[in-house]
Design an enzyme around this catalytic site. Sequence first.
Site, mmCIF file in Angstrom:
data_model
loop_
_atom_site.group_PDB
_atom_site.id
_atom_site.type_symbol
_atom_site.label_atom_id
_atom_site.label_comp_id
_atom_site.label_asym_id
_atom_site.label_seq_id
_atom_site.Cartn_x
_atom_site.Cartn_y
_atom_site.Cartn_z
ATOM 1 N N GLU A 27 0.659 -1.170 0.371
ATOM 2 C CA GLU A 27 0.020 0.272 0.418
ATOM 3 C C GLU A 27 0.848 1.399 -0.072
ATOM 4 O OE1 GLU A 27 -4.399 0.481 1.386
ATOM 5 O OE2 GLU A 27 -3.365 0.748 3.481
ATOM 6 N N GLU A 30 1.565 1.384 -3.151
ATOM 7 C CA GLU A 30 1.147 2.049 -4.456
ATOM 8 C C GLU A 30 0.851 3.715 -3.804
ATOM 9 O OE1 GLU A 30 -3.691 1.370 -5.845
ATOM 10 O OE2 GLU A 30 -3.265 0.506 -4.073
ATOM 11 N N CYS A 47 -9.009 -1.929 3.115
ATOM 12 C CA CYS A 47 -8.463 -3.441 4.001
ATOM 13 C C CYS A 47 -9.844 -3.912 4.593
ATOM 14 C CB CYS A 47 -8.013 -3.235 4.639
ATOM 15 S SG CYS A 47 -7.416 -1.661 5.853
ATOM 16 N N SER A 67 -7.162 1.889 -3.049
ATOM 17 C CA SER A 67 -6.042 1.150 -3.045
ATOM 18 C C SER A 67 -6.065 -0.009 -3.481
ATOM 19 C CB SER A 67 -5.161 1.003 -1.883
ATOM 20 O OG SER A 67 -4.531 -0.029 -1.785
ATOM 21 N N LYS A 106 -16.270 -10.187 6.633
ATOM 22 C CA LYS A 106 -14.541 -10.931 6.544
ATOM 23 C C LYS A 106 -14.957 -11.931 5.639
ATOM 24 C CE LYS A 106 -10.997 -8.302 7.605
ATOM 25 N NZ LYS A 106 -9.904 -7.522 5.995
ATOM 26 N N GLU A 109 -16.687 -11.143 2.689
ATOM 27 C CA GLU A 109 -15.144 -10.496 1.536
ATOM 28 C C GLU A 109 -14.811 -12.025 0.791
ATOM 29 O OE1 GLU A 109 -10.662 -7.612 2.198
ATOM 30 O OE2 GLU A 109 -11.457 -9.270 3.230
ATOM 31 N N GLU A 114 -13.511 -11.723 -6.721
ATOM 32 C CA GLU A 114 -11.877 -11.578 -7.260
ATOM 33 C C GLU A 114 -11.032 -11.764 -6.279
ATOM 34 O OE1 GLU A 114 -15.204 -8.450 -7.850
ATOM 35 O OE2 GLU A 114 -15.062 -10.033 -6.012
ATOM 36 N N CYS A 251 -11.089 -2.033 13.419
ATOM 37 C CA CYS A 251 -11.210 -3.519 13.553
ATOM 38 C C CYS A 251 -11.866 -3.848 15.407
ATOM 39 C CB CYS A 251 -10.132 -4.587 13.041
ATOM 40 S SG CYS A 251 -9.477 -3.818 11.381
#
Length: 327
Positions: A27, A30, A47, A67, A106, A109, A114, A251
């Site tokens: 990250e 990037e 994230c 990102s 999650k 996710e 992907e 989180c």
Amino acid sequence: MVTALKRLGFDKVFDTNTGADLTIVEEANELVERLTNGETLPMITSCSPGWVRFIEMNYPELLDHLSSCKSPHQMFGSILKSYYAKKAGIDPSKMYVVSVMPCTAKKFEKIRPEMKNDSLPNVDSVITTRELARMIKQANIHFTTLEESEFDDPMGEATGAGAIFGTTGGVMEAALRTAYESITGEELQKLDFEEVRGKKGIKKATIKIGDKEIKVAVAHGLSNAREILEEIKNGKADYQFVEIMACPGGCIMGGGQPIVTSKKRNEIDVRAARAQALYNIDKNSKYRKSHKNPAIKKLYEEYLEKPGSYRAHKLLHTTYQKREKYS
């Protein structure tokens, strides 16, 4: 936890914070590339899957700001089924990767199409910290009497930067530590970016990195996220880097975390206590910068070559799409 998981039948146990270190390295790289090449800014962290789904459904026109980095556990799953599988001589199709997460989002996710490489899901199952606690109790394992065990190698090492990833402002702070040294080529001495810490819903700061001034913002909770996105949408934002987490507090206050009773909430500020625990881990860690993690350095030397390489993009990065809201 390592001992308990081994008793529950897991063959290997790794630290997701190592995956957080990997995310930070990619990250930060990037961010530096976007700053250098004049690409879409501000770059926004990716994230938090609840947050990612929110922007996909409500602000699809701003998806280029996200990102492309996968979240830490998805990156780690991808590396386990490629780099680690090869080193250990294991057929990746025979591996079953389970992530223990503080986050219920999650679970969604990990089924995103992907999040696959070579037709294999990066992560096979997600259980929450609360679900793990129930499993330990059901197995009649007396958690507080267990002996300590180490995480498995060669991916068992994590930094303090990876630890603070779990609290609001932590991703920003960890990324700035790495981006600073990447941009300036100098050793960062003051590692604590106090400006992005704390409970305030939206935190803004200007960080001096060499001769550059980087304007950053941190938001937690989706109402605060919406406020930042409206600024960007209306051309009123001049940030270069934004961190957003869906859960208030980050989180540590995720939907899969232990539920705190009203009585306990009156006795202690749980959010502050959990955040401070992570900052204490960071402060006492041998390594406090993600790019200094020996396991991560070895991973790049042996397999990924460098941050942002072709292989790194294939395994560690993803794409996003407009999603319709449920009726």
